[in-house]
Each structure stands twice: as structure tokens, then as C-alpha cells.
Scaffold this motif. Structure first.
Motif, PDB file in Angstrom:
ATOM      1  N   GLN A 223      87.370  19.509  89.509  1.00 13.25           N
ATOM      2  CA  GLN A 223      88.340  18.747  88.759  1.00 13.25           C
ATOM      3  C   GLN A 223      88.822  19.557  87.524  1.00 13.25           C
ATOM      4  O   GLN A 223      89.625  19.240  86.967  1.00 13.25           O
ATOM      5  CB  GLN A 223      87.565  17.712  88.739  1.00 13.25           C
ATOM      6  CG  GLN A 223      87.418  16.580  89.811  1.00 13.25           C
ATOM      7  CD  GLN A 223      88.819  16.242  90.325  1.00 13.25           C
ATOM      8  OE1 GLN A 223      89.758  16.064  89.579  1.00 13.25           O
ATOM      9  NE2 GLN A 223      88.745  15.615  91.524  1.00 13.25           N
ATOM     10  N   LEU A 224      87.743  20.006  86.923  1.00 16.04           N
ATOM     11  CA  LEU A 224      87.967  21.068  85.568  1.00 16.04           C
ATOM     12  C   LEU A 224      89.118  22.035  85.915  1.00 16.04           C
ATOM     13  O   LEU A 224      90.088  22.135  85.260  1.00 16.04           O
ATOM     14  CB  LEU A 224      86.699  21.500  85.065  1.00 16.04           C
ATOM     15  CG  LEU A 224      85.573  20.503  84.326  1.00 16.04           C
ATOM     16  CD1 LEU A 224      84.363  21.244  84.145  1.00 16.04           C
ATOM     17  CD2 LEU A 224      86.122  19.718  83.055  1.00 16.04           C
TER      18      LEU A 224
ATOM     19  N   SER B  54      91.210  22.054  88.092  1.00 12.59           N
ATOM     20  CA  SER B  54      92.491  21.428  88.435  1.00 12.59           C
ATOM     21  C   SER B  54      93.190  20.919  87.283  1.00 12.59           C
ATOM     22  O   SER B  54      94.388  20.810  87.359  1.00 12.59           O
ATOM     23  CB  SER B  54      92.408  20.506  89.596  1.00 12.59           C
ATOM     24  OG  SER B  54      91.656  19.400  88.990  1.00 12.59           O
ATOM     25  N   ARG B  55      92.372  21.031  86.104  1.00 10.50           N
ATOM     26  CA  ARG B  55      93.063  20.555  84.957  1.00 10.50           C
ATOM     27  C   ARG B  55      93.335  21.933  83.915  1.00 10.50           C
ATOM     28  O   ARG B  55      93.531  21.622  82.750  1.00 10.50           O
ATOM     29  CB  ARG B  55      92.167  19.802  84.138  1.00 10.50           C
ATOM     30  CG  ARG B  55      92.414  18.115  84.788  1.00 10.50           C
ATOM     31  CD  ARG B  55      91.402  17.169  84.332  1.00 10.50           C
ATOM     32  NE  ARG B  55      91.503  16.080  84.687  1.00 10.50           N
ATOM     33  CZ  ARG B  55      91.463  15.669  86.015  1.00 10.50           C
ATOM     34  NH1 ARG B  55      91.012  16.501  86.963  1.00 10.50           N
ATOM     35  NH2 ARG B  55      91.624  14.387  86.522  1.00 10.50           N
ATOM     36  N   GLY B  56      93.376  23.077  84.532  1.00 10.09           N
ATOM     37  CA  GLY B  56      93.640  24.143  83.674  1.00 10.09           C
ATOM     38  C   GLY B  56      92.620  24.872  83.193  1.00 10.09           C
ATOM     39  O   GLY B  56      92.762  25.940  82.563  1.00 10.09           O
TER      40      GLY B  56
ATOM     41  N   LYS C 171      85.576  13.511  89.100  1.00  9.68           N
ATOM     42  CA  LYS C 171      86.803  13.359  88.401  1.00  9.68           C
ATOM     43  C   LYS C 171      86.784  12.660  87.114  1.00  9.68           C
ATOM     44  O   LYS C 171      87.482  13.260  86.121  1.00  9.68           O
ATOM     45  CB  LYS C 171      87.790  12.407  89.381  1.00  9.68           C
ATOM     46  CG  LYS C 171      89.320  12.406  88.893  1.00  9.68           C
ATOM     47  CD  LYS C 171      90.288  11.544  89.881  1.00  9.68           C
ATOM     48  CE  LYS C 171      91.520  11.512  89.390  1.00  9.68           C
ATOM     49  NZ  LYS C 171      92.502  10.490  90.000  1.00  9.68           N
TER      50      LYS C 171
ATOM     51  N   ALA D 161      85.433  15.169  84.527  1.00 10.96           N
ATOM     52  CA  ALA D 161      86.375  15.908  84.107  1.00 10.96           C
ATOM     53  C   ALA D 161      87.401  15.382  83.140  1.00 10.96           C
ATOM     54  O   ALA D 161      88.000  16.062  82.210  1.00 10.96           O
ATOM     55  CB  ALA D 161      87.113  16.592  85.220  1.00 10.96           C
ATOM     56  N   GLN D 162      88.020  14.211  83.594  1.00 12.57           N
ATOM     57  CA  GLN D 162      88.891  13.618  82.539  1.00 12.57           C
ATOM     58  C   GLN D 162      88.257  13.345  81.200  1.00 12.57           C
ATOM     59  O   GLN D 162      89.075  13.744  80.309  1.00 12.57           O
ATOM     60  CB  GLN D 162      89.276  12.013  83.155  1.00 12.57           C
ATOM     61  CG  GLN D 162      90.130  12.579  84.569  1.00 12.57           C
ATOM     62  CD  GLN D 162      90.261  10.774  85.421  1.00 12.57           C
ATOM     63  OE1 GLN D 162      89.656   9.906  85.015  1.00 12.57           O
ATOM     64  NE2 GLN D 162      91.495  10.585  85.699  1.00 12.57           N
TER      65      GLN D 162
ATOM     66  N   ALA E 153      88.320  16.752  79.460  1.00 13.36           N
ATOM     67  CA  ALA E 153      89.503  17.319  79.227  1.00 13.36           C
ATOM     68  C   ALA E 153      90.346  16.645  78.380  1.00 13.36           C
ATOM     69  O   ALA E 153      91.536  16.549  77.870  1.00 13.36           O
ATOM     70  CB  ALA E 153      90.239  17.621  80.636  1.00 13.36           C
TER      71      ALA E 153
ATOM     72  N   GLU F  60      91.142  13.305  78.467  1.00 12.37           N
ATOM     73  CA  GLU F  60      92.101  12.160  79.070  1.00 12.37           C
ATOM     74  C   GLU F  60      91.187  10.855  79.369  1.00 12.37           C
ATOM     75  O   GLU F  60      89.992  10.673  79.264  1.00 12.37           O
ATOM     76  CB  GLU F  60      92.417  12.890  80.660  1.00 12.37           C
ATOM     77  CG  GLU F  60      93.311  13.879  80.634  1.00 12.37           C
ATOM     78  CD  GLU F  60      93.141  14.405  82.333  1.00 12.37           C
ATOM     79  OE1 GLU F  60      92.809  13.585  83.316  1.00 12.37           O
ATOM     80  OE2 GLU F  60      93.596  15.605  82.619  1.00 12.37           O
TER      81      GLU F  60
ATOM     82  N   ASP G 265      90.066   7.292  84.765  1.00 12.23           N
ATOM     83  CA  ASP G 265      90.526   6.183  85.621  1.00 12.23           C
ATOM     84  C   ASP G 265      89.782   4.879  85.533  1.00 12.23           C
ATOM     85  O   ASP G 265      90.287   3.690  85.969  1.00 12.23           O
ATOM     86  CB  ASP G 265      90.658   6.662  87.043  1.00 12.23           C
ATOM     87  CG  ASP G 265      91.555   7.749  87.262  1.00 12.23           C
ATOM     88  OD1 ASP G 265      92.466   8.045  86.260  1.00 12.23           O
ATOM     89  OD2 ASP G 265      91.793   8.275  88.437  1.00 12.23           O
TER      90      ASP G 265
END
Ligand SMILES: Cc1cc2nc3c(=O)[nH]c(=O)nc-3n(C[C@H](O)[C@H](O)[C@H](O)COP(=O)(O)OP(=O)(O)OC[C@H]3O[C@@H](n4cnc5c(N)ncnc54)[C@H](O)[C@@H]3O)c2cc1C
Length: 381
Positions: free
Chosen positions: A22-23, A25-27, A346, A349-350, A353, A355, A358
Motif C-alpha cells: 500500500q505504501l 502504491s502511493r509512490g 491500506k 498506509a493512508q 502518506a 491521506e 477510509d
């Protein structure tokens, strides 16, 4: 100059690989460090059952979202080998009236959150598992979307996808220290050398308290043995996982025909002992053959143990460590960390990052224990 990473993830079980993916996939460019091989901890020793039939809103939401993610995983992670996700349901048995009342409350909650769960009489349960003994059974619940996965494949799928996105994985490498300066993480020490990083994610499962201590932190997690066995394979006779919280028992037939079953023992000492015992074999055999009598004819071919990473309320610790900036936890999953990993990975990681997650995860923070704000989940094995 030494190595650098955007984040170091400590531990290559299902939680570690899910967070690393997940990290990535967030770049971000995370480095996952595993002291042995991937899935060598509890993940590779677990029953890998996945269910949405929980008694707290947080667990239902985490499990439901994770099941949806498992359903799409092969496509999302481009993993043609397949994770062997078989959705044959979970049949959960109640053995006394008070428990049955709790089951009915659970069902109301689960249905309000979209889980397709059925309420069954004892006879209805026997329609699903025809050789089930009804002795003492008051009722049952069944969710056909629940099921079972191959944990090694799921870990491999996540790890390969993470690496494709720029993550690095070091196996047979131990994190030996976490460097903290001025209240924030600046790096880790490993058996392969130092790595500079502003973020350390503790996904060390039953070793989580030790890894926390490396950063000078205390969390109330502890390891506790759980044993499990597998029988010789036979033709397909049992679709769903059968569970009894009363007996602390779960039993499932795998796609290969073997039965896999385990029994919780709350009296196990708190340590990392993963030895197998005769006592478990005897107790497991006595209880399971009472509930599912024809299984008495099966021969046991293998037995092993793994550790649960327990917390005082058997719920995970997910989120930042308030005392040290850059330190995060995804630990303490007790007996259900495999099934929640897609969503918890997820969410964490959000948060890392920056974010909006969810789902709000504040209640799963480590400070709940000091506040006495425990999450009381009635449906654990
Ligand atoms: C018998 C049994 C049955 C279970 N059945 C189920 C089930 O049906 N469904 C379910 O959802 N859950 C189940 N569980 C629970 C589940 O296995 C765990 O909750 C889950 O696997 C936790 O994953 P993890 O990544 O946090 O930990 P782990 O898989 O234990 O991974 C932690 C990793 O960290 C590594 N590590 C530790 N310290 C260091 C260090 N210093 N440096 C580098 N690496 C380090 C370890 O080697 C290990 O590989 C079961 C557990 C057991 C034992």
C-alpha cells in the motif's frame, strides 16, 4: 553513505507485505525487513480463515472491506498463481441461550453493515453440514461469503506487487535497533547495516513488543501459543468452516481434502514457545469428534503451533505511536490478523502518506489501554 528508505517495515508476515504494498502504491519506496523468510511467523502457521461475522462494528467493517479486497486481489496484484480464495462460508454454532442472544445482536449489526448472514435452527445448520452432531446446539449463523485462503500465496502476491512498484524486501535480515533523535525516528539498525528512514512500521507480530522496545516504547502485546493440526485428505464432505466460540474450536476442509482444525487455550503461558503437544492432540480429537463424529475416522498427518500476538482486548493496535514521531504500529491482531490485513494495510498506509483514512482508526490506537477504553469483541476464538 548508508542506505535510505522512505519507510522501513519490520516483519514480512501478511501485515508487513500489505502495508509495504500500500505504501509502494502511493509512490513511496519502502524497505521491508524480515528476519527469516516471508510468512515464517504466525501468517505461515495460521488457518487463514476469513469471516465477516463479528460482534463489533470496527471488526465487521474491517473484515467486510478486506473480503472485498481479497475477492479482487489476484487481478489487482497481477498474481496469476491465485490465492486459493474459497468462499464456502462460516457456520458458527451457539451452545447456550446467553450466547444465542449475543449471536442475534451480532446478526443485527452485521446485516446493518451489509453482511449477508443467515440465522439457522440446529436442523438448518445440519442441512449445511449433514454429519454435525446437534447435541447442545441452540442455533447457528452462516455467511456464505466467508471462507479460506492460502496464506503463503497471499503473502507472495503482495510482496511481488510491492517490489514491482519499487519496494525492496530483505529476507533473513534482522532489525536490531531503531534510532530515535529528538523524539523522531531517523533510522534502523539491521544485521545488514544501518538504514536511514523517517518512518518505521512495526509489523513484527508476536515479536511486536520487542521491536517497540527498540524505539524505547512499551505496548501491552504478548505472544501466546495456538496449536493446529491437519488430517489426511479425503473427498469433499464439508464446505464451510465450522466454529464454536464455546469450545474455542474451528474446523475446515481445505481445497486439497485435508481437514485443518485448531483449538484455543487461554491458559497457555505468554511466550514464543511453538512446540507441539500431545495434550492438544487429545483435547482437539475429543472435542471435534463429539461435534463432527465421522472425523474420528481420519488420521492426523501433521501438527504444529504458532503464536497469537495478543493485546488485553484481543484487538489490534493500528496507527502512530504518540511518543515517537515516525513510528507506527500494525500489531496485536490476536487470532484474526490474516483476515483483516488488506484493509488495515491500506488504512495505515493512508495515515502514513497523510491521506484521510477510509475508516477512522483512532480507537485502535495504543493509548486506549491507558484510557481503559477497551474494545470488547464477543466473537473471538
Ligand atoms: C494457529 C493459528 C491459527 C490462526 N488462524 C487464523 C485465521 O484463521 N484467520 C486469521 O485471520 N488469523 C488467524 N491467525 C492469526 C494470524 O496468523 C495473525 O494474526 C497474522 O498472521 C499476523 O500477521 P503479522 O504479519 O502481524 O505477523 P507475523 O506473520 O507473525 O509476521 C511478523 C514477522 O515479523 C518478523 N520479525 C519479528 N521481529 C523481527 C525483527 N527484529 N526483524 C525482522 N523481522 C522480524 C517475524 O519473523 C515474522 O515473520 C492464526 C494464528 C495462529 C497461530
Amino acid at each position: 553513505m548508508g542506505r535510505t528508505a522512505d519507510a522501513v517495515v519490520v516483519g514480512g508476515g501478511i501485515q508487513g507485505v500489505a502495508v509495504a504494498y500500500q505504501l509502494a502504491s502511493r509512490g513511496l519506496k519502502p524497505l521491508l525487513v524480515e528476519q527469516e523468510y516471508l510468512a515464517s511467523g504466525s501468517t505461515g502457521r495460521c488457518a487463514a480463515g476469513v469471516r465477516q461475522q463479528w460482534g463489533t462494528e470496527m471488526n465487521v467493517l474491517l473484515a467486510r472491506a478486506s473480503i472485498k479486497m481479497f475477492e479482487r486481489m489476484e487481478e489487482e496484484l497481477e498474481y496469476p498463481r491465485g490465492i486459493e480464495f474459497k468462499q464456502r462460508g462460516y457456520l458458527i454454532l451457539a451452545y447456550h441461550e446467553r450466547q444465542w442472544d449475543q449471536f442475534l445482536r451480532n446478526v443485527a449489526l452485521q446485516r446493518s453493515l451489509g453482511v449477508p448472514v443467515e440465522v439457522l435452527s440446529p436442523e438448518g445448520a445440519r442441512e449445511i453440514v449433514p454429519y454435525l452432531s446437534l447435541e447442545g446446539v441452540v442455533g447457528a449463523t452462516f455467511c456464505p461469503e466467508d471462507g479460506h485462503i492460502n496464506p503463503f500465496r497471499a503473502v507472495e502476491a503482495y510482496a511481488q506487487a510491492a517490489v514491482r512498484l519499487g519496494a525492496e524486501v530483505w529476507t533473513f535480515t534482522r532489525v536490531t535497533g531503531v534510532r530515535v533523535e529528538g523524539g523522531r525516528v531517523v533510522g534502523v539498525r539491521t544485521s545488514r547495516g544501518d538504514v536511514s528512514t523517517p518512518v518505521v512500521v512495526n509489523t513484527a507480530g508476536p515479536w511486536s513488543d520487542r521491536v517497540a522496545e527498540m524505539a524505547g516504547l512499551h505496548i501491552p502485546t504478548y505472544a501466546q501459543r495456538h496449536q493446529i493440526l491437519v488430517t489426511e485428505p479425503v473427498g469433499p464432505v464439508q464446505g464451510p468452516m465450522v466454529i464454536s466460540f464455546c469450545h474455542g474450536l474451528y474446523c475446515q476442509q481445505t481445497p486439497h481434502g485435508s481437514f485443518i482444525m485448531g483449538l484455543g487455550d487461554p491458559h497457555e503461558p505468554r511466550n514464543l514457545d511453538c512446540g507441539a503437544t500431545w495434550r492438544f492432540l487429545e483435547e482437539m480429537a475429543a472435542i471435534v469428534t463429539k461435534m463432527l463424529p465421522p472425523l474420528a475416522q481420519l488420521r492426523v498427518v501433521r501438527q504444529w503451533a504458532g503464536s497469537y500476538d495478543m493485546t488485553p482486548d484481543a484487538q489490534p493496535i493500528l496507527g502512530p505511536a504518540p511518543e515517537v514521531e515516525g513510528c507506527y504500529y500494525s500489531v496485536g491482531f490476536s487470532g484474526h490478523g490474516f483476515m483483516l490485513a488488506p484493509m488495515t494495510g491500506k488504512l495505515l498506509a493512508q495515515v502514513i502518506a497523510g491521506e484521510e483514512p477510509d475508516l477512522p482508526i483512532g480507537r485502535l490506537g495504543p493509548d486506549r489501554f491507558a484510557r481503559g477504553d477497551l474494545i470488547l469483541e464477543p466473537s473471538v476464538v
